[in-house]
Design an enzyme around this catalytic site. Structure first.
Site, mmCIF file in Angstrom:
data_model
loop_
_atom_site.group_PDB
_atom_site.id
_atom_site.type_symbol
_atom_site.label_atom_id
_atom_site.label_comp_id
_atom_site.label_asym_id
_atom_site.label_seq_id
_atom_site.Cartn_x
_atom_site.Cartn_y
_atom_site.Cartn_z
ATOM 1 C CG ASP A 1 30.668 38.894 38.286
ATOM 2 O OD1 ASP A 1 29.680 39.483 37.819
ATOM 3 O OD2 ASP A 1 31.111 39.117 39.428
ATOM 4 C CG HIS B 1 35.746 36.660 38.480
ATOM 5 N ND1 HIS B 1 36.435 37.787 38.861
ATOM 6 C CD2 HIS B 1 34.564 36.695 39.164
ATOM 7 C CE1 HIS B 1 35.716 38.466 39.749
ATOM 8 N NE2 HIS B 1 34.570 37.846 39.927
ATOM 9 C CG ASP C 1 34.167 41.645 39.080
ATOM 10 O OD1 ASP C 1 34.731 42.763 39.028
ATOM 11 O OD2 ASP C 1 33.735 41.158 40.144
ATOM 12 C CG ASN D 1 34.302 44.264 42.720
ATOM 13 O OD1 ASN D 1 33.576 43.714 41.887
ATOM 14 N ND2 ASN D 1 34.869 43.599 43.715
ATOM 15 C CG HIS D 2 37.718 41.517 40.862
ATOM 16 N ND1 HIS D 2 38.710 40.798 41.491
ATOM 17 C CD2 HIS D 2 36.583 41.258 41.559
ATOM 18 C CE1 HIS D 2 38.215 40.124 42.517
ATOM 19 N NE2 HIS D 2 36.915 40.377 42.572
ATOM 20 C CG HIS E 1 29.414 42.651 42.990
ATOM 21 N ND1 HIS E 1 30.782 42.521 43.036
ATOM 22 C CD2 HIS E 1 29.054 43.222 44.177
ATOM 23 C CE1 HIS E 1 31.231 42.991 44.201
ATOM 24 N NE2 HIS E 1 30.214 43.415 44.903
HETATM 25 MN MN LIG Z 1 32.398 41.913 41.609
#
Ligand SMILES: [Mn+2]
Length: 228
Positions: A20, A22, A49, A75-76, A188
């Site tokens: 990820d 982010h 993500d 999921n983001h 995740h």
């Molecule tokens: Mn995630």
């Protein structure tokens, strides 16, 4: 646009995977520099993500434009897409999970970003000199890669949900293999160091938080040791 994508082998350079991101593209670039990443021949595969939490989420489109950068949806990304399309998202949860930058954008800009995120597959299969490696954000609901591929090609929403949200494998310490693929790389759920369960590599070592970015050479299945 298929939720499953196959990518041919890289005959010129290395293929690396990362967990990820982010919104921490500067930290990611530093990790790539330390690994001697060569954008002329190497490729980077993200398990999704890309956005939320970090300072540079708005640069996601700039990164998706890079010819050597490939990603699946996390999921983001799913939250951003759902919100932009008028679907139901728990806005308080999304804001506290780092989505404020997106929620505060004008609707038109949200739609422009969602268009690009929506074009990303949910699972990717990358051919390498030593076999095939899969990438998904969270986990596979199936014990065979072929079943996952078929379900995603039929756009099964429940399968998509598990691929992007599940933490079951790590929680259950499930070390069973996903058959029909040499290795699968996921993110995740943050881990202190990369964790292999069966043939599934958990690579989110929280480079976006207090951890570091782990880079996995997906052909040799070895972690890249920084040149410095
Ligand atoms: Mn995630």
């Amino acid at each position: 646009m298929s939720a499953f994508r196959t990518v041919p082998a890289n005959t010129a350079g290395r293929d690396l995977a990362v967990g990820d991101i982010h919104g921490h593209f500067d930290r990611l670039q530093q990790a790539l520099d330390r690994a001697g990443f060569d954008p002329g021949v190497d490729r980077l595969f993200s398990v999704g993500d890309l956005i939320d939490r970090g300072p540079d989420s708005a640069r996601v489109l700039e990164w998706l434009d890079l010819p050597w950068f490939h990603a699946v949806q996390g999921n983001h990304e799913a939250l951003a897409i759902t919100h932009a399309r008028g679907g139901h998202v728990d806005l308080r949860m999304y804001r506290s999970a780092g989505g404020a930058w997106f929620l505060d954008l004008p609707q038109k800009e949200q739609a422009r970003i969602a268009d690009r995120l929506e074009a990303l597959p949910v699972a990717m299969q990358v051919q390498t000199a030593f076999g095939a490696v899969g990438l998904i954000h969270a986990d596979s609901p199936f014990a065979t890669w072929q079943q996952l591929q078929e379900s995603l090609e039929n756009d099964d929403p429940q399968v998509r949900e598990v691929c992007q949200w599940s933490r079951r494998r790590l929680r259950a310490e499930d070390a069973s293999l996903i058959e029909g693929i040499d290795a699968v790389v996921v993110g995740h759920t943050p881990v202190g160091t990369p964790r292999v369960l069966g043939n599934v590599w958990h690579l989110d070592t929280a480079g976006w938080s207090s951890g570091f970015f782990s880079l996995l050479n997906i052909a040799s299945l070895t972690l890249v040791t920084p040149a410095t």
